[in-house]
Scaffold this motif. Structure first.
Motif, short mmCIF file in Angstrom:
data_model
loop_
_atom_site.label_atom_id
_atom_site.label_comp_id
_atom_site.label_asym_id
_atom_site.label_seq_id
_atom_site.Cartn_x
_atom_site.Cartn_y
_atom_site.Cartn_z
N ASP A 118 0.96 -1.00 -0.02
CA ASP A 118 0.05 -0.03 0.04
C ASP A 118 0.95 1.20 0.00
OD1 ASP A 118 -2.24 1.75 0.04
OD2 ASP A 118 -2.61 1.43 2.42
N PRO A 119 1.35 1.60 -1.25
CA PRO A 119 2.27 2.61 -1.14
C PRO A 119 1.95 4.12 -0.38
CG PRO A 119 1.92 1.91 -3.66
CD PRO A 119 0.76 1.43 -2.38
N ASP A 120 2.77 4.65 0.05
CA ASP A 120 2.65 5.75 1.16
C ASP A 120 3.06 7.16 0.57
OD1 ASP A 120 1.61 7.00 3.22
OD2 ASP A 120 2.81 5.63 4.61
N TYR A 121 2.47 8.21 0.52
CA TYR A 121 2.81 9.52 -0.07
C TYR A 121 2.29 10.36 1.22
CZ TYR A 121 2.27 13.96 -2.51
OH TYR A 121 2.47 14.98 -3.05
N ILE A 122 3.46 11.15 1.58
CA ILE A 122 3.40 12.06 2.93
C ILE A 122 3.90 13.44 2.40
CG2 ILE A 122 3.73 12.87 5.18
CD1 ILE A 122 2.24 10.18 5.24
N ILE A 123 3.13 14.38 2.52
CA ILE A 123 3.60 16.00 2.40
C ILE A 123 3.46 16.59 3.70
CG2 ILE A 123 1.34 16.63 1.45
CD1 ILE A 123 3.05 18.63 -0.13
N GLY A 124 4.39 17.36 4.26
CA GLY A 124 4.49 17.93 5.43
C GLY A 124 5.83 18.36 5.95
N GLU A 128 10.84 14.94 13.45
CA GLU A 128 11.95 14.25 14.37
C GLU A 128 12.54 13.18 13.23
OE1 GLU A 128 13.05 11.95 18.33
OE2 GLU A 128 11.01 12.20 17.73
N VAL A 129 13.60 13.22 13.28
CA VAL A 129 14.36 12.08 12.25
C VAL A 129 15.27 11.11 13.35
CG1 VAL A 129 16.06 11.36 10.57
CG2 VAL A 129 15.00 13.64 10.47
N ARG A 130 14.51 9.95 13.39
CA ARG A 130 14.94 8.97 14.44
C ARG A 130 15.92 7.75 13.75
NH1 ARG A 130 8.85 8.06 15.54
NH2 ARG A 130 8.43 10.05 16.68
N THR A 131 16.36 7.09 14.63
CA THR A 131 17.47 6.12 13.95
C THR A 131 16.79 5.16 12.67
OG1 THR A 131 18.30 5.85 16.22
CG2 THR A 131 18.95 4.04 14.61
N THR A 132 15.79 4.79 13.03
CA THR A 132 15.35 3.94 11.95
C THR A 132 13.80 4.39 11.24
OG1 THR A 132 13.74 2.70 13.43
CG2 THR A 132 16.01 1.76 12.90
N ALA A 133 13.49 5.76 11.43
CA ALA A 133 12.16 6.12 11.09
C ALA A 133 12.33 7.76 11.21
CB ALA A 133 10.67 5.56 12.00
N VAL A 134 11.16 8.30 10.37
CA VAL A 134 11.05 9.76 10.32
C VAL A 134 9.62 10.25 10.94
CG1 VAL A 134 10.51 9.84 7.98
CG2 VAL A 134 11.25 11.99 9.10
N ALA A 135 9.56 11.14 11.68
CA ALA A 135 8.04 11.53 12.06
C ALA A 135 7.87 12.89 11.48
CB ALA A 135 8.22 11.59 13.52
N MET A 136 6.76 12.92 10.52
CA MET A 136 6.36 14.05 10.00
C MET A 136 4.95 14.51 10.43
SD MET A 136 7.52 13.44 6.07
CE MET A 136 7.05 15.23 5.63
N GLN A 137 4.94 15.74 10.52
CA GLN A 137 3.51 16.42 10.60
C GLN A 137 3.18 16.55 9.28
OE1 GLN A 137 2.05 17.55 13.90
NE2 GLN A 137 0.25 17.33 12.32
N TRP A 138 2.02 16.14 9.08
CA TRP A 138 1.42 16.07 7.72
C TRP A 138 0.08 16.79 7.40
CZ3 TRP A 138 -3.05 13.53 6.19
CH2 TRP A 138 -3.69 12.47 7.05
N PHE A 139 -0.09 17.22 6.29
CA PHE A 139 -1.22 17.90 5.76
C PHE A 139 -2.11 17.18 4.63
CE2 PHE A 139 1.84 20.41 3.76
CZ PHE A 139 1.36 20.49 2.57
N SER A 140 -3.34 17.42 4.40
CA SER A 140 -4.07 16.94 3.34
C SER A 140 -3.98 17.40 2.26
CB SER A 140 -5.44 16.50 3.76
OG SER A 140 -6.10 17.72 3.98
N ASP A 146 -2.92 17.31 9.94
CA ASP A 146 -3.41 16.19 10.78
C ASP A 146 -2.88 16.34 12.26
OD1 ASP A 146 -5.11 13.53 10.19
OD2 ASP A 146 -3.56 13.25 11.86
N ASP A 147 -3.85 15.91 13.24
CA ASP A 147 -3.41 16.04 14.62
C ASP A 147 -2.31 15.14 15.03
OD1 ASP A 147 -5.02 18.13 15.06
OD2 ASP A 147 -6.75 16.81 15.82
N GLU A 148 -2.17 14.03 14.11
CA GLU A 148 -1.30 12.89 14.27
C GLU A 148 -0.02 12.99 13.54
OE1 GLU A 148 -1.82 10.34 16.97
OE2 GLU A 148 -3.57 11.47 17.42
N LEU A 149 1.17 12.57 14.11
CA LEU A 149 2.36 12.39 13.34
C LEU A 149 2.25 11.20 12.57
CD1 LEU A 149 5.01 13.65 15.81
CD2 LEU A 149 4.02 15.11 14.01
N ALA A 150 2.65 11.29 11.20
CA ALA A 150 3.02 10.11 10.45
C ALA A 150 4.37 9.72 10.69
CB ALA A 150 2.70 10.44 8.98
N SER A 151 4.52 8.41 10.72
CA SER A 151 5.98 7.79 10.90
C SER A 151 6.26 6.98 9.74
CB SER A 151 6.02 7.03 12.18
OG SER A 151 7.29 6.71 12.34
N LEU A 152 7.23 7.18 9.12
CA LEU A 152 7.64 6.41 8.01
C LEU A 152 9.14 5.78 8.44
CD1 LEU A 152 7.06 9.06 4.96
CD2 LEU A 152 5.70 7.12 5.60
#
Length: 181
Positions: A118-124, A128-140, A146-152
């Protein structure tokens, strides 16, 4: 990879293919290369359209065709070659180092995980850039944060875009309306 380095040195316009990910090739100038990532000046319809970073492992072909050579001449005659940041230097070791740098330079970015079931596309905005993931505040697409952070997961990211016309339109909207960022 040697081919990419050579195109970078010669400042060639190239066509980059990623079979199995994208049916269309990407026209670009190579600005930087590592074992993991390639930094490109994206060219779309003869416009310089921001920076794009791709995983080396996903690239299936790089070509500098006669069409690329001719189109580079057209870009030269329009004065666009001088606007390309050929001297840009980013740490392209991996997504973690790159995203940490880009997030200080660009308020918004697009990250894509195109090879997932299920391909993912995040704009925002990177939070935070973590060791294995990035947390993004994203918008539609309607500019609602969005109130929740996306983690990729960093290992799933196939593409990063900054400074594109698409992103710039949203950036100007947020500046006009005093919304984030």
């Amino acid at each position: 990879m040697y081919e990419l380095v050579q195109h970078q040195k010669e400042r060639n316009l190239v066509s980059v293919s990623r079979s199995g990910i994208d049916n269309y090739s990407i026209e670009a100038f190579v600005l930087g290369v590592s074992d993991e990532l390639v930094l490109l000046q994206y060219v779309y319809d003869f416009n310089l359209d921001g920076l794009m970073v791709l995983r080396i492992a996903d690239i299936t072909e790089v070509r500098c065709s006669d069409t690329c050579k001719f189109q580079r001449e057209l870009l030269e005659h329009e004065g666009l070659i001088q606007q390309i940041p050929f001297d840009m230097s980013l740490d392209l070791r991996n997504w973690k180092t790159l995203l940490a740098q880009l997030s200080t330079m660009y308020p918004l970015m697009i990250l894509e995980c195109e090879k997932l079931d299920d391909p993912d596309y995040i704009i925002g905005q990177v939070e935070e850039v973590r060791t294995t993931a990035v947390a993004m505040q994203w918008f539609s697409g309607t500019g609602r944060w969005d109130d929740e952070l996306a983690s990729l997961a960093l290992e799933d990211i196939t593409s990063c875009q900054v400074g594109t016309n698409y992103i710039s339109f949203y950036q100007r909207y947020f500046e006009r309306t005093a919304h984030r960022p």
